[in-house]
Design a protein around this motif. Sequence first.
Motif, PDB file in Angstrom:
ATOM      1  N   ASP B  36      47.974  13.409  22.753  1.00  0.00           N
ATOM      2  CA  ASP B  36      49.425  12.719  22.398  1.00  0.00           C
ATOM      3  C   ASP B  36      49.467  11.272  22.497  1.00  0.00           C
ATOM      4  OD1 ASP B  36      49.927  15.072  22.893  1.00  0.00           O
ATOM      5  OD2 ASP B  36      50.725  14.672  25.011  1.00  0.00           O
ATOM      6  N   ALA B  37      48.208  10.721  22.738  1.00  0.00           N
ATOM      7  CA  ALA B  37      47.936   9.194  23.038  1.00  0.00           C
ATOM      8  C   ALA B  37      48.567   8.582  24.375  1.00  0.00           C
ATOM      9  CB  ALA B  37      48.372   8.884  21.319  1.00  0.00           C
ATOM     10  N   ASP B  38      48.544   9.540  25.547  1.00  0.00           N
ATOM     11  CA  ASP B  38      48.857   8.925  26.462  1.00  0.00           C
ATOM     12  C   ASP B  38      48.257   8.176  27.196  1.00  0.00           C
ATOM     13  OD1 ASP B  38      49.622   8.953  29.037  1.00  0.00           O
ATOM     14  OD2 ASP B  38      50.944  11.112  28.867  1.00  0.00           O
ATOM     15  N   LEU B  39      48.448   6.849  26.916  1.00  0.00           N
ATOM     16  CA  LEU B  39      47.126   5.928  28.187  1.00  0.00           C
ATOM     17  C   LEU B  39      47.240   5.488  29.356  1.00  0.00           C
ATOM     18  CD1 LEU B  39      45.359   2.783  27.727  1.00  0.00           C
ATOM     19  CD2 LEU B  39      47.351   1.617  27.179  1.00  0.00           C
ATOM     20  N   GLU B  40      48.377   6.014  29.994  1.00  0.00           N
ATOM     21  CA  GLU B  40      48.524   6.318  31.132  1.00  0.00           C
ATOM     22  C   GLU B  40      47.236   7.741  31.737  1.00  0.00           C
ATOM     23  OE1 GLU B  40      51.847   6.423  34.735  1.00  0.00           O
ATOM     24  OE2 GLU B  40      52.819   5.916  32.575  1.00  0.00           O
ATOM     25  N   GLU B  43      43.629   6.551  31.613  1.00  0.00           N
ATOM     26  CA  GLU B  43      43.432   5.572  32.204  1.00  0.00           C
ATOM     27  C   GLU B  43      42.534   6.458  33.893  1.00  0.00           C
ATOM     28  OE1 GLU B  43      42.632   2.853  32.815  1.00  0.00           O
ATOM     29  OE2 GLU B  43      43.458   1.402  31.288  1.00  0.00           O
ATOM     30  N   ARG B 105      41.429   5.946  25.106  1.00  0.00           N
ATOM     31  CA  ARG B 105      41.891   4.799  25.358  1.00  0.00           C
ATOM     32  C   ARG B 105      41.514   3.543  24.508  1.00  0.00           C
ATOM     33  NH1 ARG B 105      39.878   2.350  30.748  1.00  0.00           N
ATOM     34  NH2 ARG B 105      37.694   2.090  29.948  1.00  0.00           N
ATOM     35  N   ARG B 107      41.575   4.875  20.944  1.00  0.00           N
ATOM     36  CA  ARG B 107      42.428   4.319  19.666  1.00  0.00           C
ATOM     37  C   ARG B 107      44.386   4.144  19.500  1.00  0.00           C
ATOM     38  NH1 ARG B 107      38.251   2.553  17.619  1.00  0.00           N
ATOM     39  NH2 ARG B 107      37.123   3.775  16.704  1.00  0.00           N
ATOM     40  N   TYR B 108      44.661   3.574  21.368  1.00  0.00           N
ATOM     41  CA  TYR B 108      45.465   3.670  21.660  1.00  0.00           C
ATOM     42  C   TYR B 108      46.509   3.057  20.793  1.00  0.00           C
ATOM     43  CZ  TYR B 108      49.451   3.069  24.898  1.00  0.00           C
ATOM     44  OH  TYR B 108      51.484   2.804  24.964  1.00  0.00           O
ATOM     45  N   PRO B 109      47.466   2.788  20.756  1.00  0.00           N
ATOM     46  CA  PRO B 109      48.980   3.686  21.195  1.00  0.00           C
ATOM     47  C   PRO B 109      48.410   4.845  19.465  1.00  0.00           C
ATOM     48  CG  PRO B 109      48.999   1.961  19.543  1.00  0.00           C
ATOM     49  CD  PRO B 109      48.174   1.340  20.123  1.00  0.00           C
ATOM     50  N   GLU B 110      47.532   4.344  18.753  1.00  0.00           N
ATOM     51  CA  GLU B 110      47.282   6.573  17.940  1.00  0.00           C
ATOM     52  C   GLU B 110      46.146   7.112  19.081  1.00  0.00           C
ATOM     53  OE1 GLU B 110      48.298   5.786  14.715  1.00  0.00           O
ATOM     54  OE2 GLU B 110      49.371   4.075  14.766  1.00  0.00           O
ATOM     55  N   SER B 111      46.256   8.303  18.026  1.00  0.00           N
ATOM     56  CA  SER B 111      46.073   9.593  18.553  1.00  0.00           C
ATOM     57  C   SER B 111      44.472   9.008  17.788  1.00  0.00           C
ATOM     58  CB  SER B 111      46.572  10.965  18.004  1.00  0.00           C
ATOM     59  OG  SER B 111      44.876  11.012  18.150  1.00  0.00           O
TER      60      SER B 111
END
Lengths: 227, 227
Positions: B36-40, B43, B105, B107-111
């Motif tokens: 999901d390219a979920d950075l939070e 982290e 992390r 590659r964020y905001p890409e998956s």
Amino acid sequence: MRDAYHEELDSISDGLVELARLAGSAMGRATTALLDADLELAESVIAADEKLDTLHHDLENRAIALLARQQPVATDLRIVVTSLRMSADLERSGDLARHVAKLARLRYPESAVPADLHPIILEMGQLAQRLIAKAGQVIATKDVDAALELERDDDRMDELHKQLFAHLLDDRWHHGVETAVDVTLCGRYYERFADHAVSVAKRVVFLVTGEHADDFVPEPGDEANGS
Amino acid sequence: MRDAYHEELDSISDGLVELARLAGSAMGRATTALLDADLELAESVIAADEKLDTLHHDLENRAIALLARQQPVATDLRIVVTSLRMSADLERSGDLARHVAKLARLRYPESAVPADLHPIILEMGQLAQRLIAKAGQVIATKDVDAALELERDDDRMDELHKQLFAHLLDDRWHHGVETAVDVTLCGRYYERFADHAVSVAKRVVFLVTGEHADDFVPEPGDEANGS
């Protein structure tokens, strides 16, 4: 004259030094096999890993027998438990050398590594050998300064790993995806091999100083992927 | 009522089960973060690894204290030594989940994983979670049959790993080299995670039967690179 307990402890330590020697030799030969596309050499590394595994299991069994028979406490107990861990590190290093050799075998008669990357891989291989040789020396001498140096020596491996990724990710990369995959895995094998050498050194620091070496040297595997 | 020694042993076993739970949760969340390219979320997995490391060190220290205090022999000694090894396996599994999260992390905001490979990576992530959950259950129940099943379950991971490589090496691959590198590393992280789950199960088989499970299940890391 030393008592039987400490003689056996010394003998286990000698076994660990031998294990480090075998792992270093395996990685040296695996690197040559990889760069020269030498199938026979690759096969010999793969076959020789069994010797490493046997020695590892022998050392483990002897360490456990020592625990059962002698019931050591305090420092002596730490020495035996640490030996178990170092043996596992060194056995795993041997596995990584075998992985490199298997990659060499897989791509034979080609080299899995394109010619322009040979210098980096050669240096990674040589550095891996030096690191594990130093780790073996640290086991033998319990030299904390040398153990701490290993961490700094490993910085060079991280640099080389980054250089390798810079080549892979360069727009001018023209070796295709299969080779990129091979080189990625290769880089990881060398990096992990070095991590295990650092880990062995760290365990010796702990043994001698009683302090966890985490303040000095990173845990193996603390690197994210190098891309 | 059990004596203090066996209560402490049970408590260490509970700690190992908890370690397996934490590693499984970390890998599940890392996989979601990756896809999901979920950075939070990425982290949070990276930060939570510290908890895993702390628990691992706590279990190690308690196992060593038990050796020193109770001086177990025979089966009891094997249980404590095996606990040390399982703890190391599970801590390393947590590291691998953290590696996946770091890739998310990076590659964020890409998956980091292209959409057409999401189904394979999703299945690898889910399988990794199931394997480690089963390993945790095997630690709790000492169920040898379930432990041996884990090896067969891991075959599916090898299949998925091969499928992943088939995509990478397909002439129609059009995601470029950087993505190929990411996917290669990812595949290796899931495969190694599964290897550690199998390794834990294998150690339980040894504990219960007294026989090395090498006849049944492969050593972790026994796979060559999957390309």
